[in-house]
Design a protein around this motif. Sequence first.
Motif, PDB file in Angstrom:
ATOM      1  N   ARG A  43       2.460  -4.170  -0.497  1.00 11.89           N
ATOM      2  CA  ARG A  43       2.487  -5.318  -2.257  1.00 11.89           C
ATOM      3  C   ARG A  43       1.721  -6.407  -2.420  1.00 11.89           C
ATOM      4  O   ARG A  43       2.104  -6.513  -3.412  1.00 11.89           O
ATOM      5  CB  ARG A  43       4.127  -5.785  -1.300  1.00 11.89           C
ATOM      6  CG  ARG A  43       5.119  -4.875  -0.428  1.00 11.89           C
ATOM      7  CD  ARG A  43       6.349  -5.768   0.005  1.00 11.89           C
ATOM      8  NE  ARG A  43       7.496  -4.996  -0.039  1.00 11.89           N
ATOM      9  CZ  ARG A  43       8.552  -4.689  -0.950  1.00 11.89           C
ATOM     10  NH1 ARG A  43       8.261  -5.192  -2.285  1.00 11.89           N
ATOM     11  NH2 ARG A  43       9.349  -3.891  -1.026  1.00 11.89           N
ATOM     12  N   ARG A 114      -5.412   3.512   3.580  1.00 12.04           N
ATOM     13  CA  ARG A 114      -4.985   2.127   4.993  1.00 12.04           C
ATOM     14  C   ARG A 114      -5.606   2.196   5.945  1.00 12.04           C
ATOM     15  O   ARG A 114      -5.323   1.422   6.933  1.00 12.04           O
ATOM     16  CB  ARG A 114      -3.564   3.798   4.895  1.00 12.04           C
ATOM     17  CG  ARG A 114      -2.283   4.123   4.087  1.00 12.04           C
ATOM     18  CD  ARG A 114      -1.393   5.533   4.685  1.00 12.04           C
ATOM     19  NE  ARG A 114      -0.381   4.615   5.840  1.00 12.04           N
ATOM     20  CZ  ARG A 114       0.383   4.004   5.518  1.00 12.04           C
ATOM     21  NH1 ARG A 114       0.908   3.637   4.381  1.00 12.04           N
ATOM     22  NH2 ARG A 114       1.295   3.574   6.389  1.00 12.04           N
ATOM     23  N   ARG A 138       4.909   0.563   9.089  1.00 15.91           N
ATOM     24  CA  ARG A 138       6.076   1.977   9.262  1.00 15.91           C
ATOM     25  C   ARG A 138       5.390   3.028  10.284  1.00 15.91           C
ATOM     26  O   ARG A 138       5.581   3.952  10.708  1.00 15.91           O
ATOM     27  CB  ARG A 138       5.928   2.584   8.316  1.00 15.91           C
ATOM     28  CG  ARG A 138       6.891   2.172   7.319  1.00 15.91           C
ATOM     29  CD  ARG A 138       7.981   2.175   7.304  1.00 15.91           C
ATOM     30  NE  ARG A 138       9.055   2.136   5.640  1.00 15.91           N
ATOM     31  CZ  ARG A 138       8.673   0.795   5.295  1.00 15.91           C
ATOM     32  NH1 ARG A 138       8.554  -0.327   6.114  1.00 15.91           N
ATOM     33  NH2 ARG A 138       9.396   0.425   4.183  1.00 15.91           N
ATOM     34  N   ARG A 184      12.277   5.537  -2.280  1.00 15.15           N
ATOM     35  CA  ARG A 184      10.794   4.911  -1.524  1.00 15.15           C
ATOM     36  C   ARG A 184      10.428   5.371  -0.260  1.00 15.15           C
ATOM     37  O   ARG A 184       8.632   5.654   0.321  1.00 15.15           O
ATOM     38  CB  ARG A 184      11.160   3.182  -1.143  1.00 15.15           C
ATOM     39  CG  ARG A 184       9.567   2.872  -1.504  1.00 15.15           C
ATOM     40  CD  ARG A 184       9.502   1.563  -1.816  1.00 15.15           C
ATOM     41  NE  ARG A 184      10.831   0.588  -1.814  1.00 15.15           N
ATOM     42  CZ  ARG A 184      10.499  -0.369  -0.658  1.00 15.15           C
ATOM     43  NH1 ARG A 184       9.503  -0.204   0.296  1.00 15.15           N
ATOM     44  NH2 ARG A 184      11.164  -0.979  -0.225  1.00 15.15           N
ATOM     45  N   ASP A 188       7.181   7.415   1.096  1.00 14.88           N
ATOM     46  CA  ASP A 188       6.362   6.426   2.070  1.00 14.88           C
ATOM     47  C   ASP A 188       5.958   7.443   3.308  1.00 14.88           C
ATOM     48  O   ASP A 188       5.107   8.020   3.649  1.00 14.88           O
ATOM     49  CB  ASP A 188       6.742   5.965   2.110  1.00 14.88           C
ATOM     50  CG  ASP A 188       6.677   4.558   1.799  1.00 14.88           C
ATOM     51  OD1 ASP A 188       5.266   4.454   0.599  1.00 14.88           O
ATOM     52  OD2 ASP A 188       7.127   3.037   0.995  1.00 14.88           O
TER      53      ASP A 188
HETATM   54  O1   DC Z   1       8.645  -2.709   4.385  1.00 17.19           O
HETATM   55  P1   DC Z   1       8.154  -3.056   3.029  1.00 17.19           P
HETATM   56  O2   DC Z   1       9.714  -2.667   2.198  1.00 17.19           O
HETATM   57  O3   DC Z   1       7.988  -4.355   2.335  1.00 17.19           O
HETATM   58  O4   DC Z   1       7.293  -1.874   2.925  1.00 17.19           O
HETATM   59  C1   DC Z   1       6.277  -2.164   1.797  1.00 17.19           C
HETATM   60  C2   DC Z   1       5.752  -0.115   1.913  1.00 17.19           C
HETATM   61  O5   DC Z   1       4.982  -0.426   2.023  1.00 17.19           O
HETATM   62  C3   DC Z   1       6.488   0.680   1.577  1.00 17.19           C
HETATM   63  O6   DC Z   1       6.719   1.811   0.411  1.00 17.19           O
HETATM   64  C4   DC Z   1       6.227   1.249   2.803  1.00 17.19           C
HETATM   65  C5   DC Z   1       4.644   0.795   2.771  1.00 17.19           C
HETATM   66  N1   DC Z   1       4.127   0.439   4.051  1.00 17.19           N
HETATM   67  C6   DC Z   1       3.268   1.377   4.762  1.00 17.19           C
HETATM   68  O7   DC Z   1       3.287   2.755   4.530  1.00 17.19           O
HETATM   69  N2   DC Z   1       2.998   1.011   6.445  1.00 17.19           N
HETATM   70  C7   DC Z   1       3.380   0.069   6.590  1.00 17.19           C
HETATM   71  N3   DC Z   1       3.252  -0.291   8.067  1.00 17.19           N
HETATM   72  C8   DC Z   1       4.532  -0.844   6.519  1.00 17.19           C
HETATM   73  C9   DC Z   1       4.746  -1.060   5.158  1.00 17.19           C
END
Ligand code: DC
Length: 228
Positions: A43, A114, A138, A184, A188
Amino acid sequence: MTAPQQNTVVAIDGPSGSGKSTVSREAARRLGWHLLDTGSVYRALAWYGLRRGADLADRDAVVALLPDFFAAWELSVDPDERWVRVDGVDVTAAIRETAISEVVSHVATNLRVREAVNERFRELLFGDDAPGIIAEGRDITTVVAPDAPVRILLTADESARIRRRLAEKAGEDAAAVAASVAARDARDGTVVNFTTAADGVVELDTTNLDLEQSIAAVIDLIRTGSPR
Ligand code: DC
């Protein structure tokens, strides 16, 4: 000389509205541990990219921002002090706004982003000075810390997840929130699987658990390594 005691790393993944942020923060607080909110980094990077006038869909442009971003970015891992700063600006609230939620997947589905971000996460997790740290996101159970001694996937039915998101976003249109959560997760989900538990990951379905029960279940898992 004895080797320094290593900290315990706990990995918690789950989709939006699974309760993972609130549950992880509160579990960390009660254990006297630290918390790494990994989503906040994606974010904050999206916020930074917009501020720098970058096209977030341009993968190379976002990757090129990373050195400046990492130099400018600060994150609290103290569960009692929730803040994120970029260039000294407190962006804690700004990065939770819908405008960021709508575009953050561009950044989070950028595989080179990433890789770089995950490296930072590992440095933070394994170099942390608290007895333990919970990392929530995630792909923590599968990519960032697949060797963590406790790995949990928090899940909940879609209707429960939407209900929880709505409770956080009082006054917003229910159908719009539902659509945005589903969209979303779908975006993702193209780069990480956070809906089925990988081998060795314990799935905790919180659909019928309230917040207190979910926190207790996570702390139990951390203490005993298995569900009650
Ligand atoms: O958990 P959150 O809604 O604050 O996450 C923000 C964005 O980042 C969401 O689109 C998922 C992504 N994300 C990710 O791909 N991998 C992670 N380890 C954490 C979040």
